[in-house]
Design a protein around this motif. Structure first.
Motif, PDB file in Angstrom:
ATOM      1  N   ASP A 110      -5.286   9.134   3.319  1.00  0.00           N
ATOM      2  CA  ASP A 110      -5.705   9.124   4.721  1.00  0.00           C
ATOM      3  C   ASP A 110      -6.083  10.536   5.144  1.00  0.00           C
ATOM      4  OD1 ASP A 110      -3.986   8.380   7.884  1.00  0.00           O
ATOM      5  OD2 ASP A 110      -6.062   8.913   7.432  1.00  0.00           O
ATOM      6  N   VAL A 146       0.482   5.240   1.195  1.00  0.00           N
ATOM      7  CA  VAL A 146      -0.407   6.058   2.017  1.00  0.00           C
ATOM      8  C   VAL A 146      -0.038   7.523   1.877  1.00  0.00           C
ATOM      9  CG1 VAL A 146      -1.358   6.405   4.316  1.00  0.00           C
ATOM     10  CG2 VAL A 146      -0.522   4.157   3.674  1.00  0.00           C
ATOM     11  N   GLY A 166     -12.194   4.228   8.507  1.00  0.00           N
ATOM     12  CA  GLY A 166     -11.763   2.898   8.090  1.00  0.00           C
ATOM     13  C   GLY A 166     -12.748   1.760   8.320  1.00  0.00           C
ATOM     14  N   LEU A 212      -9.746   7.627   2.885  1.00  0.00           N
ATOM     15  CA  LEU A 212      -9.884   6.872   4.128  1.00  0.00           C
ATOM     16  C   LEU A 212     -10.229   7.834   5.247  1.00  0.00           C
ATOM     17  CD1 LEU A 212      -9.347   4.322   5.985  1.00  0.00           C
ATOM     18  CD2 LEU A 212      -7.011   5.170   6.169  1.00  0.00           C
ATOM     19  N   ALA A 213     -11.329   7.566   5.939  1.00  0.00           N
ATOM     20  CA  ALA A 213     -11.680   8.364   7.120  1.00  0.00           C
ATOM     21  C   ALA A 213     -11.479   7.476   8.350  1.00  0.00           C
ATOM     22  CB  ALA A 213     -13.107   8.897   7.010  1.00  0.00           C
ATOM     23  N   VAL A 224      -3.845   4.973  -0.815  1.00  0.00           N
ATOM     24  CA  VAL A 224      -4.867   5.416   0.143  1.00  0.00           C
ATOM     25  C   VAL A 224      -4.630   6.875   0.514  1.00  0.00           C
ATOM     26  CG1 VAL A 224      -5.699   5.118   2.516  1.00  0.00           C
ATOM     27  CG2 VAL A 224      -5.241   3.114   1.097  1.00  0.00           C
ATOM     28  N   ARG A 243      -0.794  11.303   3.316  1.00  0.00           N
ATOM     29  CA  ARG A 243      -1.308  11.818   4.586  1.00  0.00           C
ATOM     30  C   ARG A 243      -1.367  13.345   4.598  1.00  0.00           C
ATOM     31  NH1 ARG A 243      -0.020   9.877   9.765  1.00  0.00           N
ATOM     32  NH2 ARG A 243      -2.286   9.776   9.798  1.00  0.00           N
ATOM     33  N   TRP A 273     -10.157  -4.274   2.778  1.00  0.00           N
ATOM     34  CA  TRP A 273      -8.713  -4.472   2.791  1.00  0.00           C
ATOM     35  C   TRP A 273      -8.361  -5.797   3.450  1.00  0.00           C
ATOM     36  CZ3 TRP A 273      -4.517  -4.776   6.201  1.00  0.00           C
ATOM     37  CH2 TRP A 273      -3.274  -4.629   5.583  1.00  0.00           C
ATOM     38  N   LEU A 296     -13.659   0.700   4.599  1.00  0.00           N
ATOM     39  CA  LEU A 296     -12.503   0.400   3.757  1.00  0.00           C
ATOM     40  C   LEU A 296     -11.687  -0.763   4.284  1.00  0.00           C
ATOM     41  CD1 LEU A 296     -10.235   2.962   2.002  1.00  0.00           C
ATOM     42  CD2 LEU A 296      -9.191   1.141   3.343  1.00  0.00           C
ATOM     43  N   MET A 297     -11.461  -0.803   5.593  1.00  0.00           N
ATOM     44  CA  MET A 297     -10.585  -1.840   6.150  1.00  0.00           C
ATOM     45  C   MET A 297     -11.206  -3.228   6.056  1.00  0.00           C
ATOM     46  SD  MET A 297      -7.814  -0.350   6.851  1.00  0.00           S
ATOM     47  CE  MET A 297      -6.903  -1.530   7.852  1.00  0.00           C
ATOM     48  N   MET A 345       0.818  -1.211   0.000  1.00  0.00           N
ATOM     49  CA  MET A 345       0.000   0.000   0.000  1.00  0.00           C
ATOM     50  C   MET A 345       0.859   1.272   0.000  1.00  0.00           C
ATOM     51  SD  MET A 345      -2.846  -1.592   0.159  1.00  0.00           S
ATOM     52  CE  MET A 345      -4.111  -0.386   0.490  1.00  0.00           C
TER      53      MET A 345
END
Lengths: 743, 285, 156
Positions: free
Chosen positions: B54, B10, B35, B32-33, B52, B12, B42, B38-39, B8
């Motif tokens: 974030d 990320v 998660g 992604l808030a 992602v 930020r 994932w 989404l998680m 992944m």
């Protein structure tokens, strides 16, 4: 200090509560490979091609295939019909084809996406009806794994004498055990070639027996160790042998330790479930409510391979009449093959299925006779001296009526029936209310000659330093076996429980005391431990003049008794009581040494707007002979009761194409905190002369009674009968709509 | 667990400005808030190799604020914050009740309103409440800002009308015209807690002094690919006295605005019938 | 690098930012008390506290934990020295197989004392946890008793 009947705190609780307890995935296995299982995507047919995409770096992986199996490619349980891996015949979806190992767990799963499997599909058999119709022949000449016939008296005579004849057909579905810890096994090969399996499992010696065959090793070159196990309920009775075979094969092939831990989706869709069943009853009764003839037919769905289906059927068959005496009985039972993942053990093991039918049949009979169903049960329930359908005369410890009366009284069953009838007649109330009742027997221990065949052994060891250890293959799955054994041994030895330890169930260290199933752990193995401890106590008393009562005295006596030896072992074997006889071919005689009994009243309400069912209260009285540890006993009863409420009201495994599609907690609904009612548990003790301190079986029985009581309560609340579970709000809504249409 | 962390990338962002720039620069990145949606994907191994975005560092989007016009909820406000906020409970109680019905405590502590909306599940528990409160969704991108009425936000199952590069920044709820005479939030789930809804209802009702309907707002979730206001029912009810006859006719009209289905959780027949029962009970008080 | 506090100690994590909090706790810091049951945030077995709030750690990427305060079951007490909540579970049979237990303990550990006499509030607060063994009642009792004010010992 009396240990028996005391709610000694769980011996293994501190490690569990502090997070120190190690379940199998908590162990670090340096250098290990993580295994991922490639599974079939069709229900029936043949694999024609297995293609490994050349673009994937296969040199990072180790692949274990059927050709790598040194011994037999089957997982021995009772039969040897289930392959460990298949690259040819496909008998069900989610059947294991091969195992890929990779140092990175996610990568192991990723690799499966790069293997293409091609099939030649055949039309699968996906239901009991299709199997009986022989849509395909999956097994023998008729798709039947096993059949039983029980006959008592002459049913045609019984029906001729009857004033009323009542018929019913009842269906129960798959049910997923849903232990919170998924299946998981670790395996490695020792330098001397010993294959070691460590994991979440109920029966180390079952796994051992299967691995000996798969790996063509002598028994001492296979070692199986039970890790702290996060729930099992039967779901870890036979399936661990399958994963163990997969993990060990990969370990053997790669020369590295292996961890094979399932995630929830795989666990729910690929592993065993409760056998679905169809049960038909035809009952002849006199007008004053005496059973005169019972003609019962049971058909169960075994899935693709035999596993323990024959035994589930056996137990279901032997409980099919319910706890009632009837002069003329015929039970015909069979378990058939379908192209679905094999079904297996789940708490109750055939009894929840047949008792569901038997108890609802009693409700129907009561309604037909305009007799209260409690009274109908009273008139027919087993008492001391009753003769069962197999011709067994119940000599002692029959708490059926005591449970019935106590439960009826505490639940205020009759009063509530009246109250709720009034409540339901008022138009403005937000709910309909109802209360339902059920009663069951549950035979303790293995059926008939089963305990003899198992020939269980257990031991108590005293080291020269004064440590006392209990050696048995029984595993603590949460039910409290460790604590119960400790209490029994402490009582027998006259020592504080803190001085006694229970050895880890490791086949290298403990004798084969058989599987942790069949509600036998306290009654049978506890009994062996009591005997072994008694022998140790006698030996200590002889050596020291009197039995030691303190740690210091024990150390002194141990040193004296052991002499130069590091330890002394007192091992005992199961002895069948002389007067228990069982004819396996005729299915006649003493099916079980003794039965336990349970009665339950379920008090619930149905929402008039949404048809949701809320169980308001459960009252249950259960005769378990003797509660060695009341807190643990009540814990078992409450847990099993809630699982049965789930079976009745929430748990629906949605099968399509032969496998479970809602294989996650999101859509396979087990009861939450908010769904669980307050429960009143009443322990009844009708002691069994051959159980330790009078104890009988307990672990499974709580599962047997709630489902029919729920259906009876829903009928009480709404006027609608259901012959199938789960009774979902959708089903209740459907009945109301039907009723409106016919108006 | 099939997610591969090493695969992944990320991003930020530390501010809203940075977030929209990165979003524009990396089309196809996954916002992604909290998660909680989404998680799950994932963990199943379905998002390996993705980039992602974030958003958890964008502090500007956390606030829950009272304004002169109503309520402004930052996209990253959690369900727990909405559930517990005194102003929300007093002035927009259906939203607070809905937030308390999402999953359970652990999910409410992480799941955000913006994430919930952007995920666009047909079963979103907060959506009927947002629909009857006539929320406005403020979205931002590198090109600027616009406001989308909640009723136009969803395009279908798990589909929004967000253009590429757009992110939800705020959800605005105007004060209702006056205190409603009656209000309802009810979720019918697969069990009594921690459940996905089979149907989920929110309703607001204003009556005139002569007991005729001045305004009815009623919305249902899990009854169509997106949350639906019952426009035909609302139109029909306007100006009428709420008799049993009127309630029955209103229930018949429900089918014009919803199309429930059979799925792994429930049936079309059940969903429709129960929704009708809830509507009728609401109208008859 | 991500810096955060685990059970009161400052920790630095240097691995991939998208590793899940549950895996970081179990693998990088050896805190295996936190368990995985479903990977979907449904069973609650993986629950830990982040800034005193219960969250399902199977759904939390560690990159979001910068500067946060994480607490796991290991912070509540030791095997030979259980904390008051754990002791109550020991006393009242709140754990059987023990797999859901660490998660339950974490959520229970932040319940207000006012919930002591309110079993429904306890059930609601714990409703993000699935247990298959106990039937929930002994858990509710264990929590209720732990929340009750302890009688003070009198001294003369």
């Amino acid at each position: 200090m009396l240990q028996i009947g005391a709610s000694l705190k769980r011996a293994d609780a501190p490690q569990k509560l502090s997070g120190a307890a190690k379940y199998i995935d908590d162990y670090r296995l340096p250098g290990c490979l993580h295994g991922a299982t490639l599974r079939t995507a069709i229900a029936y047919g043949r694999i024609t091609k297995i293609d490994f995409a050349p673009t994937f770096p296969w040199d990072e992986c180790v692949v274990a295939r059927a050709a790598d199996i040194p011994g037999a490619n089957n997982v021995l349980f009772i039969e040897a019909d289930q392959p460990l891996l298949t690259e040819d015949l496909v008998m069900h979806p989610m059947q294991a084809i091969l195992i890929v190992g990779h140092p990175d767990r996610a990568r192991a799963y990723e690799s499966l996406k790069h293997i293409k499997v091609e099939y030649e599909e055949r039309e699968p058999v996906l239901s009991i009806a299709d199997s009986l119709a022989k849509k395909q022949l999956l097994r023998g000449e008729d798709n039947v794994f096993k059949r039983y016939l029980i006959e008592k008296g002459d049913i045609s005579q019984g029906f001729a004498q009857a004033d009323r004849i009542v018929e019913g057909e009842y269906r129960v579905p798959h049910q997923e055990q849903a232990y919170i810890e998924n299946h998981g096994i670790a395996s490695w090969v020792e330098p001397d070639g010993t294959i070691v399996v460590h994991g979440s499992l109920q029966c180390p010696y079952y796994v051992h027996k299967a691995m000996v065959k798969v790996f063509a090793r002598p028994p001492e070159r296979v070692r199986v160790i039970n890790a702290v196990t996060g729930g099992a309920f039967g779901g870890k009775e036979d399936y661990p042998s399958v994963i163990a075979g997969h993990a060990a094969l990969l370990a053997l092939k790669s020369g590295r330790p292996v961890k094979l831990i399932y995630d929830r989706q795989e666990d729910m869709s690929a592993t065993t479930k409760r056998h679905p069943a169809v049960v038909r009853h035809k009952t002849g009764v006199s007008k004053d409510g005496r059973l005169l003839a019972q003609d019962i037919e049971v058909v169960m769905d075994g899935g693709a391979f035999a596993t323990c289906s024959g035994v589930v059927l056996s137990r279901g068959t032997l409980h099919a009449t319910g706890a009632y005496e009837c002069p003329n009985v015929r039970v015909r039972a069979s378990v058939v093959a379908t192209n679905t993942p094999p079904n297996g053990a789940f708490r109750g093991f055939g009894v929840p299925q047949t008792i569901f039918a038997a108890e609802l049949q009693m409700e129907k009979i009561a309604a037909a006779l305009s007799l209260d169903s409690l009274e109908l049960r009273r008139r027919n329930a087993w008492r001391v001296g009753a003769v069962t359908a197999t011709g067994q005369k119940l000599q002692e410890s029959v708490g059926a009526l005591k449970c019935l009366e106590l439960c009826a009284r505490r639940s205020r069953y009759l009063r509530k029936r009246q109250l709720y009838a009034r409540w339901n007649s008022r138009k403005g109330n937000p709910t309909w209310r109802g209360i339902g009742f059920a009663l069951c027997p549950h035979g303790a221990g293995f059926t008939g000659s089963g305990e003899v065949t198992l020939a269980s052994r257990a031991a108590v060891v005293l080291t020269k330093d004064g440590a006392v250890r209990i050696l048995a293959a029984s595993t603590d799955l949460g039910q409290g076996a460790i604590t119960i054994f400790t209490q029994i041994a402490a009582q027998a030895l006259g020592l504080p429980p803190g001085l006694i330890e229970v050895e880890v169930p490791d086949t290298a260290l403990v004798p084969n005391s058989g599987p942790t199933v069949a509600s036998r752990t306290t009654m049978v193995i506890g009994g062996l431990i009591e005997r072994a401890a008694g022998q140790l106590k006698d030996a200590l008393a002889q050596a020291g003049g009197r039995a030691p009562r303190t740690h210091a005295a024990l150390k002194k006596a141990a040193a004296a008794l052991c002499g130069g030896r590091p330890e002394l072992r007192f091992e005992v074997a199961y002895e069948k009581p002389a007067d228990i006889t069982w004819d396996d071919s005729l299915y006649r005689g003493e099916a079980y040494g003794v039965f336990s009994y349970a009665a339950v009243a379920v008090d619930l309400e149905v929402d008039r707007l949404t048809y949701e069912v809320r169980v308001r209260r459960v009252t249950t009285a259960q005769d378990i002979g003797k509660a060695i540890n009341p807190t643990l006993a009540k814990g078992q009863i409450m847990g099993g009761t809630l699982q049965a409420l789930g079976y009745a009201l929430f748990e629906r495994a949605v099968f399509q194409g032969g496998w479970m599609r809602n294989s996650q907690f999101t859509n396979y609904i087990i009861p939450s905190f908010a769904d669980a009612p307050p429960m009143e548990v009443l322990l009844v003790e009708e002691p069994y002369s051959r159980g330790p301190h009078g104890a009988k079986g307990l672990g499974e029985m709580p599962m047997d009674v709630p489902a029919p009581a729920v259906v009876a309560a829903v009928h009480d609340a709404t006027g609608f009968w259901f012959n199938e579970i789960p009774v979902l709000p959708e089903n209740i809504c459907g009945k109301f709509r039907e009723a409106e249409k016919t108006k | 667990m099939r997610g591969s962390p090493g695969s992944m990338t990320v991003l930020r962002p530390r501010s809203a400005a940075e977030a929209v720039i990165l979003c524009a620069k990396h089309p196809g990145c996954l916002p992604l808030a909290g998660g909680t949606d989404l998680m799950v994907l994932w963990n199943m191994g379905e998002l390996n190799g993705r980039r992602v975005l974030d958003l958890s560092g964008v502090a500007e989007w956390r606030a829950v604020r009272k304004t002169a016009a109503g309520l402004r909820v930052g996209a990253l406000a959690t369900h727990a914050e909405l559930r517990d906020d005194a102003f929300v409970r007093r002035e927009f109680p259906l939203l607070a009740q809905a937030a308390a019905a999402v999953g359970a405590a652990q999910i409410q502590n992480r799941g955000t309103l913006g994430g919930n909306i952007a995920n666009a599940s047909p079963a979103g528990d907060t959506f009927p409440a947002l629909a009857v409160y006539e929320a406005q969704i403020r979205v931002v991108s590198a090109k600027g800002e616009r406001v989308i009425p909640f009723s136009e936000f969803f395009a279908g199952v798990k589909k929004t009308n967000l253009a590429p590069g757009e992110l939800v920044s705020e959800i605005e709820l105007p004060f209702p015209p006056s205190r409603p005479r009656r209000q309802l939030f009810r979720k019918v789930g697969t069990r009594a807690a921690m459940a996905i809804s089979k149907t989920v209802a929110a309703g607001l009702l204003w009556l005139s002094p002569d007991h005729r309907v001045r305004e009815l707002r009623f919305a249902l979730g899990s009854m169509a690919p997106t949350v639906r206001r019952l426009r035909a029912v609302e139109e029909f009810a306007r100006g009428k006295r709420l008799t049993a006859e009127v309630a029955a006719q209103a229930c018949q009209l429900m089918s014009q605005d919803v199309c429930p289905i059979d799925d792994v959780r429930s049936t079309a027949e059940y969903r429709l019938r129960v929704s009708q029962n809830l509507l009728a009970a609401f109208l008859l008080g | 690098m991500i810096s955060f506090t685990i059970n009161g100690r400052k920790r630095a994590y240097k691995g991939p930012p998208f590793k899940r909090l549950i895996d970081v706790l179990r693998e990088d810091f050896g805190l295996t008390g936190t368990k995985e049951g479903c990977g979907e945030g449904e069973c609650g077995a993986c629950t830990v506290l982040v800034d005193s709030k219960p969250v399902t750690s199977c759904l939390v990427p560690v990159c979001q934990m910068e500067g946060r305060r994480v607490e796991t079951v290991e912070s509540l007490g030791r095997e030979r020295r259980l904390g008051p909540l754990q002791s109550s579970f020991l006393e009242h049979g709140g754990a059987q197989c023990g797999f859901c237990t660490p998660g339950v303990l974490m959520t229970a550990s932040v319940l207000p004392k006012s919930a002591a006499g309110d079993p429904r509030a306890i059930r609601r607060a714990l409703s993000g946890h699935l247990c298959r063994c106990t039937g929930y009642q002994t858990i509710v009792e264990s929590v209720a008793k732990a929340l009750r004010p302890k009688p003070r010992s009198r001294k003369r």
